[in-house]
Write a protein that holds these residues in place. Structure first.
Motif, PDB file in Angstrom:
ATOM      1  N   PRO A  65       0.898  -1.328   0.044  1.00  0.00           N
ATOM      2  CA  PRO A  65       0.035  -0.080  -0.018  1.00  0.00           C
ATOM      3  C   PRO A  65       1.006   1.181   0.014  1.00  0.00           C
ATOM      4  O   PRO A  65       1.900   1.238   0.669  1.00  0.00           O
ATOM      5  CB  PRO A  65      -0.791  -0.376   1.309  1.00  0.00           C
ATOM      6  CG  PRO A  65      -0.548  -1.409   1.684  1.00  0.00           C
ATOM      7  CD  PRO A  65       0.468  -2.185   1.167  1.00  0.00           C
ATOM      8  N   LEU A  66       0.465   2.346  -0.615  1.00  0.00           N
ATOM      9  CA  LEU A  66       1.252   3.560  -0.707  1.00  0.00           C
ATOM     10  C   LEU A  66       0.829   4.283   0.526  1.00  0.00           C
ATOM     11  O   LEU A  66       0.061   5.149   0.706  1.00  0.00           O
ATOM     12  CB  LEU A  66       0.748   4.293  -2.004  1.00  0.00           C
ATOM     13  CG  LEU A  66       1.279   4.007  -3.243  1.00  0.00           C
ATOM     14  CD1 LEU A  66       0.866   4.604  -4.223  1.00  0.00           C
ATOM     15  CD2 LEU A  66       3.054   4.228  -2.930  1.00  0.00           C
ATOM     16  N   ASP A  67       1.759   4.015   1.626  1.00  0.00           N
ATOM     17  CA  ASP A  67       1.556   4.691   2.959  1.00  0.00           C
ATOM     18  C   ASP A  67       2.494   5.578   3.002  1.00  0.00           C
ATOM     19  O   ASP A  67       2.346   6.916   3.074  1.00  0.00           O
ATOM     20  CB  ASP A  67       1.664   3.701   4.061  1.00  0.00           C
ATOM     21  CG  ASP A  67       1.123   4.255   5.245  1.00  0.00           C
ATOM     22  OD1 ASP A  67       1.688   5.509   5.662  1.00  0.00           O
ATOM     23  OD2 ASP A  67       0.336   3.632   5.928  1.00  0.00           O
ATOM     24  N   MET A  68       3.834   5.238   3.483  1.00  0.00           N
ATOM     25  CA  MET A  68       5.015   6.096   3.284  1.00  0.00           C
ATOM     26  C   MET A  68       4.858   6.900   4.633  1.00  0.00           C
ATOM     27  O   MET A  68       5.908   7.888   4.921  1.00  0.00           O
ATOM     28  CB  MET A  68       5.253   7.083   2.039  1.00  0.00           C
ATOM     29  CG  MET A  68       5.381   6.228   0.724  1.00  0.00           C
ATOM     30  SD  MET A  68       6.297   7.520  -0.482  1.00  0.00           S
ATOM     31  CE  MET A  68       6.058   6.255  -1.774  1.00  0.00           C
ATOM     32  N   ARG A  69       4.059   6.760   5.513  1.00  0.00           N
ATOM     33  CA  ARG A  69       4.144   7.809   6.706  1.00  0.00           C
ATOM     34  C   ARG A  69       5.257   7.018   8.075  1.00  0.00           C
ATOM     35  O   ARG A  69       5.217   5.880   7.917  1.00  0.00           O
ATOM     36  CB  ARG A  69       2.876   7.534   7.488  1.00  0.00           C
ATOM     37  CG  ARG A  69       1.876   8.418   6.730  1.00  0.00           C
ATOM     38  CD  ARG A  69       0.508   8.434   7.254  1.00  0.00           C
ATOM     39  NE  ARG A  69       0.071   6.976   7.345  1.00  0.00           N
ATOM     40  CZ  ARG A  69      -1.081   6.420   7.915  1.00  0.00           C
ATOM     41  NH1 ARG A  69      -1.797   7.398   8.703  1.00  0.00           N
ATOM     42  NH2 ARG A  69      -1.434   5.322   7.943  1.00  0.00           N
ATOM     43  N   MET A  70       6.027   7.841   8.251  1.00  0.00           N
ATOM     44  CA  MET A  70       7.095   7.364   9.112  1.00  0.00           C
ATOM     45  C   MET A  70       6.515   7.110  10.572  1.00  0.00           C
ATOM     46  O   MET A  70       6.740   6.302  11.344  1.00  0.00           O
ATOM     47  CB  MET A  70       8.481   8.409   9.353  1.00  0.00           C
ATOM     48  CG  MET A  70       9.026   8.414   8.186  1.00  0.00           C
ATOM     49  SD  MET A  70      10.477   9.913   8.332  1.00  0.00           S
ATOM     50  CE  MET A  70      11.333   9.363   6.740  1.00  0.00           C
ATOM     51  N   THR A  83      10.579   9.867  -7.684  1.00  0.00           N
ATOM     52  CA  THR A  83       9.285  10.001  -7.386  1.00  0.00           C
ATOM     53  C   THR A  83       9.026   9.611  -6.032  1.00  0.00           C
ATOM     54  O   THR A  83       8.360  10.315  -5.199  1.00  0.00           O
ATOM     55  CB  THR A  83       8.377   9.369  -8.406  1.00  0.00           C
ATOM     56  OG1 THR A  83       8.589  10.142  -9.532  1.00  0.00           O
ATOM     57  CG2 THR A  83       6.968   9.451  -8.076  1.00  0.00           C
ATOM     58  N   PHE A  84       9.491   8.262  -5.646  1.00  0.00           N
ATOM     59  CA  PHE A  84       9.333   7.684  -4.329  1.00  0.00           C
ATOM     60  C   PHE A  84       9.965   8.611  -3.384  1.00  0.00           C
ATOM     61  O   PHE A  84       9.425   8.869  -2.099  1.00  0.00           O
ATOM     62  CB  PHE A  84       9.701   6.301  -4.117  1.00  0.00           C
ATOM     63  CG  PHE A  84       8.669   5.366  -4.609  1.00  0.00           C
ATOM     64  CD1 PHE A  84       8.128   4.465  -3.788  1.00  0.00           C
ATOM     65  CD2 PHE A  84       8.133   5.419  -5.879  1.00  0.00           C
ATOM     66  CE1 PHE A  84       6.978   3.550  -4.143  1.00  0.00           C
ATOM     67  CE2 PHE A  84       7.280   4.331  -6.465  1.00  0.00           C
ATOM     68  CZ  PHE A  84       6.671   3.603  -5.392  1.00  0.00           C
ATOM     69  N   GLN A  85      11.048   9.338  -3.363  1.00  0.00           N
ATOM     70  CA  GLN A  85      11.667  10.042  -2.550  1.00  0.00           C
ATOM     71  C   GLN A  85      11.040  11.288  -2.319  1.00  0.00           C
ATOM     72  O   GLN A  85      10.831  11.652  -1.420  1.00  0.00           O
ATOM     73  CB  GLN A  85      12.950  10.548  -2.996  1.00  0.00           C
ATOM     74  CG  GLN A  85      13.799  11.488  -2.201  1.00  0.00           C
ATOM     75  CD  GLN A  85      15.228  11.936  -2.697  1.00  0.00           C
ATOM     76  OE1 GLN A  85      15.930  11.192  -3.023  1.00  0.00           O
ATOM     77  NE2 GLN A  85      15.141  12.945  -3.213  1.00  0.00           N
ATOM     78  N   ALA A  86      10.323  11.900  -3.486  1.00  0.00           N
ATOM     79  CA  ALA A  86       9.761  13.127  -3.255  1.00  0.00           C
ATOM     80  C   ALA A  86       8.431  13.063  -2.626  1.00  0.00           C
ATOM     81  O   ALA A  86       8.108  13.872  -1.579  1.00  0.00           O
ATOM     82  CB  ALA A  86       9.640  13.839  -4.949  1.00  0.00           C
ATOM     83  N   LEU A  87       7.710  11.893  -2.855  1.00  0.00           N
ATOM     84  CA  LEU A  87       6.496  11.586  -1.967  1.00  0.00           C
ATOM     85  C   LEU A  87       6.735  11.502  -0.682  1.00  0.00           C
ATOM     86  O   LEU A  87       6.028  11.863   0.243  1.00  0.00           O
ATOM     87  CB  LEU A  87       5.778  10.455  -2.416  1.00  0.00           C
ATOM     88  CG  LEU A  87       4.965  10.716  -4.017  1.00  0.00           C
ATOM     89  CD1 LEU A  87       4.300   9.499  -4.607  1.00  0.00           C
ATOM     90  CD2 LEU A  87       3.817  11.637  -3.715  1.00  0.00           C
ATOM     91  N   ARG A  88       7.830  10.771  -0.238  1.00  0.00           N
ATOM     92  CA  ARG A  88       8.074  10.277   1.077  1.00  0.00           C
ATOM     93  C   ARG A  88       8.504  11.683   1.737  1.00  0.00           C
ATOM     94  O   ARG A  88       7.962  11.737   2.970  1.00  0.00           O
ATOM     95  CB  ARG A  88       9.380   9.337   1.309  1.00  0.00           C
ATOM     96  CG  ARG A  88       9.651   8.983   2.607  1.00  0.00           C
ATOM     97  CD  ARG A  88      10.796   8.697   2.673  1.00  0.00           C
ATOM     98  NE  ARG A  88      12.023   9.545   2.676  1.00  0.00           N
ATOM     99  CZ  ARG A  88      13.217   9.663   2.327  1.00  0.00           C
ATOM    100  NH1 ARG A  88      13.525   8.861   1.450  1.00  0.00           N
ATOM    101  NH2 ARG A  88      14.022  10.886   2.512  1.00  0.00           N
ATOM    102  N   ILE A  89       9.333  12.698   1.207  1.00  0.00           N
ATOM    103  CA  ILE A  89       9.562  13.891   1.554  1.00  0.00           C
ATOM    104  C   ILE A  89       8.327  14.726   2.196  1.00  0.00           C
ATOM    105  O   ILE A  89       7.923  15.341   3.034  1.00  0.00           O
ATOM    106  CB  ILE A  89      10.542  14.553   0.864  1.00  0.00           C
ATOM    107  CG1 ILE A  89      11.888  13.760   1.078  1.00  0.00           C
ATOM    108  CG2 ILE A  89      10.553  15.968   1.237  1.00  0.00           C
ATOM    109  CD1 ILE A  89      13.102  14.382   0.103  1.00  0.00           C
TER     110      ILE A  89
END
Length: 339
Positions: free
Chosen positions: A132-137, A215-221
Motif C-alpha cells: 500500500p502507498l503509505d510512506m508515513r514514518m 518520485t518515491f523520494q519526493a512523495l516520502r519527503i
C-alpha cells in the motif's frame, strides 16, 4: 531478545557508525553526559555510543512507534542509560527540557528513511516491492502517499516531484498521475512505479537506477514534511548543546545536506560585516566545524552497505553560547540560557 529485535540488530548496519562514535565520544566522557539520538531507528548508532562511552546516557527520539519498540528491546541491557521518546526531532528542545532539564553534550541526526521502514514492505516506502502507498514514518497520523496522489492538483504534484525528487520529468509524471487516477485510484507501490516507468523516456532509463526512485523520494519527503521539519530542527538541535557539545548529522540527498551545511556554516562564520575593522566579541562564531566539507563513506563501506553510497556527514562543536542577534524563533530553547 525477541526474534524481530534480534533480526533488527543482525540486519541493521548503521552508516558511518564508527566515525559517528569517534566524533561524538570526546564530548561524552564525563559522568552524566547525554547524547540525543534524534533519529533512533533500530538503535544501531545509540548502541555503538552506549558501548563505547560508558558514562554516557542516550535519549532516543523517533516518530515511528515500531522503531521505538524494537530499539528499546535491543538496548534493554543498558538499563536506565537509555531512554526512548516518541516524538519528531523538531521537538528536540522540549524533549531535552522534559527528560534532562539542561543542555546536552551530543546530538546525532541520521536523516532520511530508516532501514526498518525500507525493509518492511507494508510501509510502502520501496518501489521494488508491492505494498500500500503509505510512506508515513508515524503510521498513526497524517495523510498517506495514496491520499496525496488522490487529492493534489497537477501543478502541486509536479512541484513536489521537481523540488523534493529533483525529477526532470516532473510535469510528465504529474500529468500521468492525474490521468490515471481519473480511471483507477493509485493505491499501491507497484501501480505508481509502473506509471513512472511508462512516463519517463526510455533513453533516460539507461542510467541512474529505477526511474521511480526520485518520485518515491519526493512523495516520502512530502508525506512526512521532512525538509520543513529538518529546517526547524537544526537551530533547536544546536541550541540544546552545552558549550563543548558536539552535533553530527548524516544526510542522504542534496536537499537535506544543503540545509545542514547552511545551519552549521552559519554558526561557524563571524556575523560581523566584512567592512568592520575589528570583530566584536558578540559576533564571533559559536560553532567550530569538525570535518572539512561533507565526509563520505569509503569504498569498503559502500561495497558492504549500499545505503552508505549517498551519505554526507557534517559535524561541529559548540564553542560558546549563540549570541542573541543570531537566534531565530526556532532556536529559542527552554534549555538554552543554562548553557
Amino acid at each position: 531478545m525477541t526474534e524481530p529485535a534480534r533480526r533488527a540488530a543482525d540486519l541493521h548496519v548503521p552508516v558511518l557508525r564508527d566515525r559517528c562514535v569517534e566524533l561524538l565520544a570526546p564530548a561524552l566522557q564525563e559522568p552524566g553526559s547525554v547524547l540525543v539520538d534524534g533519529t533512533l531507528g533500530m538503535g544501531g548508532h545509540s548502541e555503538a555510543v552506549l558501548g563505547a562511552c560508558p558514562n554516557a546516557h542516550v535519549i532516543g527520539i523517533d516518530r515511528d512507534r515500531d522503531a521505538i519498540a524494537l530499539a528499546s528491546e535491543r538496548l534493554v541491557r543498558f538499563g536506565d542509560r537509555f531512554e526512548a521518546v516518541h516524538a519528531t526531532y523538531d521537538e528536540i528542545d522540549d524533549v531535552v527540557a522534559d527528560t534532562v532539564g539542561r543542555p546536552v553534550q551530543g546530538v546525532l541526526l541520521d536523516l532520511g528513511v530508516s532501514s526498518l521502514q525500507l525493509d518492511v514492505a507494508e510501509r510502502g516506502f520501496s518501489y521494488s516491492r508491492p505494498a500500500p502507498l503509505d510512506m508515513r514514518m508515524d503510521a498513526s497520523t497524517g495523510p498517506t502517499a495514496a491520499e496525496l496522489l488522490a487529492e493534489l492538483d497537477e501543478r502541486e504534484l509536479a512541484r513536489i516531484l521537481r523540488e523534493y525528487g529533483e525529477e526532470r520529468f516532473a510535469h510528465r509524471i504529474a500529468s500521468a498521475i492525474v490521468r490515471e487516477r481519473a480511471v483507477t485510484p493509485l493505491t499501491t507501490s507497484t501501480q505508481l512505479a509502473e506509471l513512472v516507468q511508462r512516463s519517463v523516456p526510455r533513453a533516460s532509463q539507461k542510467t541512474g537506477g529505477h526511474p521511480a526512485k526520485r518520485t518515491f523520494q519526493a512523495l516520502r519527503i512530502a508525506v512526512n514534511q521532512e525538509l520543513d521539519i529538518l529546517a526547524d530542527t537544526l537551530p533547536r538541535a544546536i541550541e540544546v548543546l552545552a558549550v563543548g557539545g558536539r552535533i553530527v548529522v548524516e544526510s542522504y540527498h542534496s536537499l537535506e545536506d544543503r540545509l545542514v551545511k547552511r545551519a552549521l556554516t552559519r554558526g561557524a562564520t563571524s556575523s560581523a560585516p566584512r567592512e568592520w575593522p575589528v570583530e566584536p566579541e558578540t559576533h564571533r562564531p559559536y560553532l567550530d566545524l569538525l570535518v572539512r566539507g561533507a565526509e563520505k563513506a569509503d569504498d569498503g563501506e559502500q561495497g558492504t552497505n549500499p545505503r552508505a553510497a549517498s551519505v554526507r556527514l557534517r559535524a561541529a562543536v559548540r564553542t560558546r553560547p549563540t549570541p542573541d542577534h543570531m537566534l531565530t524563533p526556532a532556536s529559542t530553547s527552554t534549555v538554552r540560557r543554562t548553557s
